[in-house]
Design a protein around this motif. Sequence first.
Motif, PDB file in Angstrom:
ATOM      1  N   THR A 178      70.288  -1.545  87.322  1.00 50.14           N
ATOM      2  CA  THR A 178      70.838  -2.652  87.470  1.00 50.14           C
ATOM      3  C   THR A 178      70.713  -3.851  86.651  1.00 50.14           C
ATOM      4  N   LEU A 179      69.451  -4.046  85.907  1.00 48.60           N
ATOM      5  CA  LEU A 179      69.165  -4.777  84.933  1.00 48.60           C
ATOM      6  C   LEU A 179      70.082  -4.424  83.568  1.00 48.60           C
ATOM      7  N   ILE A 180      70.106  -3.317  83.389  1.00 50.00           N
ATOM      8  CA  ILE A 180      71.031  -3.043  82.042  1.00 50.00           C
ATOM      9  C   ILE A 180      72.468  -3.311  82.244  1.00 50.00           C
ATOM     10  N   ALA A 181      73.009  -3.260  83.366  1.00 54.10           N
ATOM     11  CA  ALA A 181      74.315  -3.389  83.901  1.00 54.10           C
ATOM     12  C   ALA A 181      74.625  -4.825  84.048  1.00 54.10           C
ATOM     13  N   ALA A 182      73.622  -5.482  84.695  1.00 57.77           N
ATOM     14  CA  ALA A 182      73.752  -6.748  84.678  1.00 57.77           C
ATOM     15  C   ALA A 182      73.792  -7.907  83.436  1.00 57.77           C
ATOM     16  N   VAL A 183      72.959  -7.275  82.313  1.00 56.36           N
ATOM     17  CA  VAL A 183      73.160  -7.811  80.959  1.00 56.36           C
ATOM     18  C   VAL A 183      74.287  -7.572  80.494  1.00 56.36           C
ATOM     19  N   MET A 184      74.585  -6.234  80.350  1.00 64.00           N
ATOM     20  CA  MET A 184      75.956  -5.902  79.670  1.00 64.00           C
ATOM     21  C   MET A 184      77.449  -6.224  80.082  1.00 64.00           C
ATOM     22  N   LEU A 185      77.473  -6.091  81.568  1.00 57.81           N
ATOM     23  CA  LEU A 185      78.825  -6.715  82.079  1.00 57.81           C
ATOM     24  C   LEU A 185      78.849  -7.949  82.682  1.00 57.81           C
ATOM     25  N   LEU A 186      77.754  -8.693  83.023  1.00 62.46           N
ATOM     26  CA  LEU A 186      77.776 -10.120  83.754  1.00 62.46           C
ATOM     27  C   LEU A 186      76.972 -11.129  82.751  1.00 62.46           C
ATOM     28  N   GLN A 187      76.584 -10.687  81.760  1.00 60.52           N
ATOM     29  CA  GLN A 187      75.780 -11.443  80.529  1.00 60.52           C
ATOM     30  C   GLN A 187      74.547 -12.360  81.402  1.00 60.52           C
ATOM     31  N   GLU A 188      74.026 -11.849  82.346  1.00 61.40           N
ATOM     32  CA  GLU A 188      72.983 -12.412  82.988  1.00 61.40           C
ATOM     33  C   GLU A 188      71.734 -12.625  82.106  1.00 61.40           C
ATOM     34  N   LYS A 189      71.139 -13.777  82.410  1.00 58.02           N
ATOM     35  CA  LYS A 189      69.863 -14.170  81.638  1.00 58.02           C
ATOM     36  C   LYS A 189      68.735 -13.576  82.659  1.00 58.02           C
ATOM     37  N   ILE A 190      67.879 -12.736  81.731  1.00 59.45           N
ATOM     38  CA  ILE A 190      66.537 -12.283  82.553  1.00 59.45           C
ATOM     39  C   ILE A 190      65.445 -13.151  82.145  1.00 59.45           C
ATOM     40  N   LEU A 191      65.032 -13.646  83.464  1.00 60.45           N
ATOM     41  CA  LEU A 191      63.768 -14.474  83.040  1.00 60.45           C
ATOM     42  C   LEU A 191      62.517 -13.134  83.156  1.00 60.45           C
ATOM     43  N   LEU A 192      61.658 -13.753  82.299  1.00 59.82           N
ATOM     44  CA  LEU A 192      60.195 -12.700  82.121  1.00 59.82           C
ATOM     45  C   LEU A 192      59.583 -12.726  83.216  1.00 59.82           C
ATOM     46  N   ILE A 193      59.502 -13.764  84.176  1.00 64.60           N
ATOM     47  CA  ILE A 193      58.555 -13.572  85.261  1.00 64.60           C
ATOM     48  C   ILE A 193      59.351 -12.939  86.305  1.00 64.60           C
ATOM     49  N   SER A 194      60.764 -12.715  86.172  1.00 69.37           N
ATOM     50  CA  SER A 194      61.290 -11.864  87.016  1.00 69.37           C
ATOM     51  C   SER A 194      61.101 -10.176  86.857  1.00 69.37           C
ATOM     52  N   VAL A 195      61.239  -9.924  85.384  1.00 70.89           N
ATOM     53  CA  VAL A 195      60.948  -8.681  84.945  1.00 70.89           C
ATOM     54  C   VAL A 195      59.312  -8.252  85.377  1.00 70.89           C
ATOM     55  N   ALA A 196      58.546  -9.137  85.249  1.00 69.39           N
ATOM     56  CA  ALA A 196      57.275  -8.932  85.365  1.00 69.39           C
ATOM     57  C   ALA A 196      56.931  -8.598  86.885  1.00 69.39           C
ATOM     58  N   GLY A 197      57.734  -9.412  87.806  1.00 75.22           N
ATOM     59  CA  GLY A 197      57.617  -9.280  89.244  1.00 75.22           C
ATOM     60  C   GLY A 197      57.880  -7.649  89.707  1.00 75.22           C
ATOM     61  N   GLY A 198      59.231  -7.548  89.153  1.00 71.20           N
ATOM     62  CA  GLY A 198      59.928  -6.055  89.185  1.00 71.20           C
ATOM     63  C   GLY A 198      58.931  -5.019  88.920  1.00 71.20           C
ATOM     64  N   ILE A 199      58.290  -5.243  87.774  1.00 69.73           N
ATOM     65  CA  ILE A 199      57.262  -4.086  87.346  1.00 69.73           C
ATOM     66  C   ILE A 199      56.114  -3.954  88.358  1.00 69.73           C
ATOM     67  N   ILE A 200      55.671  -5.084  88.632  1.00 74.48           N
ATOM     68  CA  ILE A 200      54.413  -5.176  89.614  1.00 74.48           C
ATOM     69  C   ILE A 200      54.804  -4.370  90.922  1.00 74.48           C
ATOM     70  N   ILE A 201      56.108  -4.788  91.270  1.00 75.24           N
ATOM     71  CA  ILE A 201      56.568  -4.179  92.922  1.00 75.24           C
ATOM     72  C   ILE A 201      56.586  -2.619  92.560  1.00 75.24           C
ATOM     73  N   ILE A 202      57.078  -2.072  91.459  1.00 76.69           N
ATOM     74  CA  ILE A 202      57.124  -0.724  91.224  1.00 76.69           C
ATOM     75  C   ILE A 202      55.784  -0.161  91.033  1.00 76.69           C
ATOM     76  N   ILE A 203      54.950  -0.663  90.432  1.00 76.61           N
ATOM     77  CA  ILE A 203      53.505  -0.301  90.471  1.00 76.61           C
ATOM     78  C   ILE A 203      52.830  -0.319  91.688  1.00 76.61           C
ATOM     79  N   GLY A 204      52.885  -1.458  92.515  1.00 75.75           N
ATOM     80  CA  GLY A 204      52.523  -1.405  93.741  1.00 75.75           C
ATOM     81  C   GLY A 204      53.027  -0.355  94.811  1.00 75.75           C
ATOM     82  N   VAL A 205      54.272  -0.069  94.721  1.00 79.26           N
ATOM     83  CA  VAL A 205      54.960   1.199  95.670  1.00 79.26           C
ATOM     84  C   VAL A 205      54.051   2.324  95.090  1.00 79.26           C
ATOM     85  N   ILE A 206      54.089   2.709  93.965  1.00 79.95           N
ATOM     86  CA  ILE A 206      53.544   3.992  93.372  1.00 79.95           C
ATOM     87  C   ILE A 206      52.259   4.087  93.764  1.00 79.95           C
ATOM     88  N   ILE A 207      51.237   3.045  93.812  1.00 77.61           N
ATOM     89  CA  ILE A 207      50.268   3.092  94.518  1.00 77.61           C
ATOM     90  C   ILE A 207      50.244   3.655  95.903  1.00 77.61           C
TER      91      ILE A 207
END
Length: 320
Positions: A273-302
């Motif tokens: 979704t992130l790659i497609a949103a940047v390429m097709l919609l030119q969405e600006k990605i906030l660093l805090i959102s990316v950090a939050g997403g990575i934390i979600i994934i780590i938490g779910v893996i745990i």
Amino acid sequence: MNNNHLLKGMLIVTTSKSRLSASMYATMSISFWGVSFVSTKAVLGKLDPYSLLVLRFGIGALFLLLLLLVLRIRMFISLKHLPHLMILGILGVFVHQVLQATALLTINASSAGWLISFSPIFTVILSLLFLHEKINFTKLAGMVLAITGVLLVTTTRSGHSLQIAMNIGFFLMMLSTLNWAIYSVLLRSLKLPYSPLLVTFYMSLLGLILTTPFIIRNRGWESLSLLTQTEWAHLLFLGIFVSGIAYWYWGKALEVLEASKVSMFLYLEPITTLIAAVMLLQEKILLISVAGGIIIIIGVIIVNGHLVPMLFNFFKKKRL
């Protein structure tokens, strides 16, 4: 004795191939669904959510029907399984897609992609409530970590970076994530005696039937002339690849792998979704959102007990 060893070896190879195929099916489904947030967001500027879904389900049902006819799959469904199909169709298709399309009116595609990766947490919670599975400190810590990640993803884009956005879109997206966990568990546990392609067709057909009254009420067909070729391409992608092939392949993956294991592939969706949103919609990605997403994934893996084995294998390879 040798024959027994040979048979066991063949069985292991066959099982491994089946699991590999199932993993490929799940990966392709997740890839299509990851891009679907972007395609939905691109079309919502011209169509209301219900009109979009009617077209999407209609295209998907027609595509699946053609596949059934080409493959000569019998379309008979026993009456005793009809309630099961209706429940799956309402939850997995109608409710799920209405929630997501409505949520995307007020949140961006990349945030939606991060939030959907929270689904395995709900799978664990459902197991605790209905299967009476026990929770340990590690799982609890993982859940707290994942919830922290969700709070970061749902922060406002104003200067108050840690202020949680009172946005109905985030709430609806979380509801769709819970709904998807319920759908996946049901689809796996019901074990309907039909091909995933046939089940997907009837679910898509049910979605079309349930949403058609809304396009009539909203006179949604009047907006069709406003759609550009690019927007029609997004609709075709949503109908054929997302409502058709992705649901079909997800069902094929659940035939071989457990629901909890298949849900692990949801980790890949926010990346797509992130790659497609940047390429097709030119969405600006906030660093805090990316950090939050990575934390979600780590938490779910745990929570799902995959982090320790992953670290063990990593350090083992380093030593070698």
